[in-house]
Each structure stands twice: as structure tokens, then as C-alpha cells.
Design a protein around this motif. Structure first.
Motif, PDB file in Angstrom:
ATOM      1  N   GLY A  18       0.792  -1.230   0.000  1.00 20.78           N
ATOM      2  CA  GLY A  18       0.000   0.000   0.000  1.00 20.78           C
ATOM      3  C   GLY A  18       0.819   1.272   0.000  1.00 20.78           C
ATOM      4  O   GLY A  18       0.268   2.362  -0.004  1.00 20.78           O
ATOM      5  N   THR A  19       2.152   1.157   0.007  1.00 17.60           N
ATOM      6  CA  THR A  19       2.989   2.354   0.118  1.00 17.60           C
ATOM      7  C   THR A  19       3.746   2.691  -1.158  1.00 17.60           C
ATOM      8  O   THR A  19       4.500   3.635  -1.183  1.00 17.60           O
ATOM      9  CB  THR A  19       4.018   2.173   1.249  1.00 17.60           C
ATOM     10  N   SER A  20       3.574   1.890  -2.198  1.00 17.37           N
ATOM     11  CA  SER A  20       4.330   2.151  -3.425  1.00 17.37           C
ATOM     12  C   SER A  20       3.437   1.986  -4.640  1.00 17.37           C
ATOM     13  O   SER A  20       2.307   1.518  -4.545  1.00 17.37           O
ATOM     14  CB  SER A  20       5.515   1.190  -3.531  1.00 17.37           C
ATOM     15  N   ASN A  21       3.961   2.356  -5.766  1.00 15.39           N
ATOM     16  CA  ASN A  21       3.268   2.146  -7.026  1.00 15.39           C
ATOM     17  C   ASN A  21       3.938   1.054  -7.841  1.00 15.39           C
ATOM     18  O   ASN A  21       3.824   1.025  -9.059  1.00 15.39           O
ATOM     19  CB  ASN A  21       3.221   3.449  -7.832  1.00 15.39           C
ATOM     20  N   LEU A  22       4.678   0.159  -7.164  1.00 16.95           N
ATOM     21  CA  LEU A  22       5.335  -0.933  -7.872  1.00 16.95           C
ATOM     22  C   LEU A  22       4.331  -2.045  -8.160  1.00 16.95           C
ATOM     23  O   LEU A  22       3.810  -2.669  -7.235  1.00 16.95           O
ATOM     24  CB  LEU A  22       6.484  -1.507  -7.034  1.00 16.95           C
ATOM     25  N   PRO A  23       4.047  -2.316  -9.429  1.00 17.97           N
ATOM     26  CA  PRO A  23       3.123  -3.406  -9.729  1.00 17.97           C
ATOM     27  C   PRO A  23       3.805  -4.758  -9.529  1.00 17.97           C
ATOM     28  O   PRO A  23       5.032  -4.866  -9.582  1.00 17.97           O
ATOM     29  CB  PRO A  23       2.808  -3.185 -11.212  1.00 17.97           C
ATOM     30  N   VAL A  24       3.016  -5.776  -9.273  1.00 25.48           N
ATOM     31  CA  VAL A  24       3.548  -7.137  -9.251  1.00 25.48           C
ATOM     32  C   VAL A  24       3.970  -7.457 -10.678  1.00 25.48           C
ATOM     33  O   VAL A  24       3.181  -7.324 -11.611  1.00 25.48           O
ATOM     34  CB  VAL A  24       2.484  -8.135  -8.757  1.00 25.48           C
ATOM     35  N   GLU A 111      10.489 -29.830  -1.910  1.00 22.84           N
ATOM     36  CA  GLU A 111       9.837 -28.757  -1.161  1.00 22.84           C
ATOM     37  C   GLU A 111       9.525 -27.612  -2.114  1.00 22.84           C
ATOM     38  O   GLU A 111      10.300 -27.327  -3.034  1.00 22.84           O
ATOM     39  CB  GLU A 111      10.747 -28.263  -0.046  1.00 22.84           C
ATOM     40  N   VAL A 112       8.403 -26.942  -1.883  1.00 25.81           N
ATOM     41  CA  VAL A 112       7.925 -25.893  -2.774  1.00 25.81           C
ATOM     42  C   VAL A 112       7.627 -24.630  -1.975  1.00 25.81           C
ATOM     43  O   VAL A 112       7.085 -24.706  -0.871  1.00 25.81           O
ATOM     44  CB  VAL A 112       6.626 -26.330  -3.474  1.00 25.81           C
ATOM     45  N   ALA A 113       7.968 -23.485  -2.520  1.00 27.41           N
ATOM     46  CA  ALA A 113       7.550 -22.196  -1.974  1.00 27.41           C
ATOM     47  C   ALA A 113       7.511 -21.210  -3.135  1.00 27.41           C
ATOM     48  O   ALA A 113       8.194 -21.403  -4.139  1.00 27.41           O
ATOM     49  CB  ALA A 113       8.513 -21.714  -0.901  1.00 27.41           C
ATOM     50  N   PHE A 114       6.702 -20.178  -3.022  1.00 29.76           N
ATOM     51  CA  PHE A 114       6.730 -19.164  -4.079  1.00 29.76           C
ATOM     52  C   PHE A 114       6.302 -17.814  -3.532  1.00 29.76           C
ATOM     53  O   PHE A 114       5.726 -17.708  -2.461  1.00 29.76           O
ATOM     54  CB  PHE A 114       5.886 -19.574  -5.286  1.00 29.76           C
ATOM     55  N   PHE A 115       6.640 -16.798  -4.321  1.00 30.31           N
ATOM     56  CA  PHE A 115       6.142 -15.461  -4.014  1.00 30.31           C
ATOM     57  C   PHE A 115       6.042 -14.656  -5.295  1.00 30.31           C
ATOM     58  O   PHE A 115       6.699 -14.916  -6.292  1.00 30.31           O
ATOM     59  CB  PHE A 115       6.997 -14.746  -2.963  1.00 30.31           C
ATOM     60  N   GLY A 116       5.176 -13.664  -5.243  1.00 32.49           N
ATOM     61  CA  GLY A 116       5.046 -12.706  -6.325  1.00 32.49           C
ATOM     62  C   GLY A 116       5.523 -11.360  -5.826  1.00 32.49           C
ATOM     63  O   GLY A 116       5.438 -11.065  -4.638  1.00 32.49           O
ATOM     64  N   GLY A 117       6.040 -10.569  -6.725  1.00 32.02           N
ATOM     65  CA  GLY A 117       6.528  -9.259  -6.301  1.00 32.02           C
ATOM     66  C   GLY A 117       7.106  -8.478  -7.450  1.00 32.02           C
ATOM     67  O   GLY A 117       6.791  -8.712  -8.613  1.00 32.02           O
ATOM     68  N   ASN A 118       8.007  -7.545  -7.091  1.00 29.96           N
ATOM     69  CA  ASN A 118       8.634  -6.679  -8.069  1.00 29.96           C
ATOM     70  C   ASN A 118      10.077  -6.462  -7.639  1.00 29.96           C
ATOM     71  O   ASN A 118      10.327  -5.990  -6.523  1.00 29.96           O
ATOM     72  CB  ASN A 118       7.889  -5.337  -8.133  1.00 29.96           C
ATOM     73  N   ASP A 119      11.012  -6.827  -8.503  1.00 29.64           N
ATOM     74  CA  ASP A 119      12.434  -6.574  -8.285  1.00 29.64           C
ATOM     75  C   ASP A 119      12.908  -7.074  -6.921  1.00 29.64           C
ATOM     76  O   ASP A 119      13.592  -6.371  -6.184  1.00 29.64           O
ATOM     77  CB  ASP A 119      12.722  -5.085  -8.444  1.00 29.64           C
ATOM     78  N   GLY A 120      12.500  -8.296  -6.566  1.00 29.75           N
ATOM     79  CA  GLY A 120      12.929  -8.888  -5.302  1.00 29.75           C
ATOM     80  C   GLY A 120      12.108  -8.484  -4.095  1.00 29.75           C
ATOM     81  O   GLY A 120      12.333  -8.972  -3.001  1.00 29.75           O
ATOM     82  N   PRO A 122       8.734  -8.835  -2.290  1.00 26.56           N
ATOM     83  CA  PRO A 122       7.516  -9.643  -2.362  1.00 26.56           C
ATOM     84  C   PRO A 122       6.286  -8.883  -1.883  1.00 26.56           C
ATOM     85  O   PRO A 122       6.383  -7.924  -1.125  1.00 26.56           O
ATOM     86  CB  PRO A 122       7.808 -10.805  -1.412  1.00 26.56           C
ATOM     87  N   THR A 123       5.143  -9.340  -2.341  1.00 25.30           N
ATOM     88  CA  THR A 123       3.887  -8.860  -1.793  1.00 25.30           C
ATOM     89  C   THR A 123       3.369  -9.943  -0.853  1.00 25.30           C
ATOM     90  O   THR A 123       3.354 -11.124  -1.193  1.00 25.30           O
ATOM     91  CB  THR A 123       2.874  -8.514  -2.895  1.00 25.30           C
ATOM     92  N   VAL A 124       3.016  -9.564   0.345  1.00 22.99           N
ATOM     93  CA  VAL A 124       2.689 -10.513   1.409  1.00 22.99           C
ATOM     94  C   VAL A 124       1.580 -11.480   1.005  1.00 22.99           C
ATOM     95  O   VAL A 124       1.635 -12.662   1.324  1.00 22.99           O
ATOM     96  CB  VAL A 124       2.312  -9.760   2.704  1.00 22.99           C
ATOM     97  N   SER A 125       0.582 -11.014   0.285  1.00 24.58           N
ATOM     98  CA  SER A 125      -0.545 -11.881  -0.072  1.00 24.58           C
ATOM     99  C   SER A 125      -0.173 -12.941  -1.103  1.00 24.58           C
ATOM    100  O   SER A 125      -0.969 -13.835  -1.380  1.00 24.58           O
ATOM    101  CB  SER A 125      -1.716 -11.049  -0.589  1.00 24.58           C
TER     102      SER A 125
END
Length: 139
Positions: A18-24, A111-120, A122-125
Motif C-alpha cells: 500500500g505504500t508504493s506504485n510498484l506493480p507485481v 519442497e515448494v515455496a513461491f512469491f510474487g513481487g517486483n524486483d525482489g 515480495p507482496t505478502v498476499s
């Protein structure tokens, strides 16, 4: 042991927080083989339709990620990267990640894990650890 685990459906936010305009702009799926034998899994990433009940529609598999086969040697790790785009996904979409094959919670499989985000960043959800996945009952 062969089974299927899934993230279940999850939303891709328009921005990473909520603090940036960085899109996923990417989804990173990490796969690790912690034991001493080679194991194989198949990774599927689906984009779910943007429909509101009572309308329903089937999901679509992101091209190139329909049961993508990944084999890992003992103690090896890899990352599958999916960048946003018209053929993959974008903010506001819903996704589902499914892993079939040698996975289990006792770390005897991959083992599996993943995240979405922008330039390293992540977005918590969009952070899923191995224990967050749901086992699929094929019956």
C-alpha cells in the motif's frame, strides 16, 4: 510418494504494497530437493477467469506451465520465473499453482515455496510456504 498439492486460488494485487506504485511483475516458484535421491514434479500455473457469480468459467493454463516437468538431484534448488504479460498474468488476476509428483510435508520429496513481487520485493498476499499448500484428494 506421489501426490498433488495446490496453493488454491489467490489474487494478484495491483501493487506489491500500500505504500508504493510498484506493480507485481513476476511470480517466482522455488523448488528444493533436500534428500539424497533425484525427484521429479510437474508444475502447473493457471489463471482463473475474471467472472462474478452466478457466472462461472473454466481456468486457463499459462502457456509453458502446463505440467512443466522439473527433476532435481539431491540437495539441488531451482527457481521457475513467470513474468507478467498478456499471455501470463497481471495485477487483478487470480492464479492457482499446482504441483504433482514427489512432494510431501516430511521433506522426503521436493519442497515448494513461491512469491510474487517486483524486483525482489515480495507482496505478502502472494507468499506461499510449503506448509501453506493444500493436498488435493483425487477421489
Amino acid at each position: 510418494m506421489s501426490n498433488i498439492i495446490t496453493s488454491g486460488p489467490f489474487a494478484v494485487p495491483l501493487f506489491i504494497d500500500g505504500t508504493s506504485n510498484l506493480p507485481v511483475d513476476r511470480l517466482l516458484i522455488g523448488l528444493k530437493k533436500p534428500t539424497d535421491e533425484t525427484k521429479t514434479v510437474r508444475v502447473t500455473v493457471e489463471r482463473l477467469p475474471d467472472v462474478v457469480f452466478p457466472t462461472t468459467a473454466p481456468e486457463t493454463v499459462i502457456p509453458g506451465f502446463n505440467r512443466l516437468q522439473v527433476s532435481l538431484l539431491s540437495e539441488h534448488f531451482t527457481i521457475i520465473r513467470i513474468d507478467t504479460g498478456p499471455a501470463t498474468f497481471q495485477g487483478g488476476n487470480w492464479l492457482r499453482v499446482t504441483i504433482e509428483g514427489d512432494t510431501d510435508e516430511e521433506a522426503e520429496g521436493i519442497e515448494v515455496a513461491f512469491f510474487g513481487g517486483n524486483d525482489g520485493r515480495p507482496t505478502v498476499s502472494m507468499i506461499f510456504k510449503h506448509e501453506d499448500f493444500i493436498e488435493v484428494d483425487e477421489d
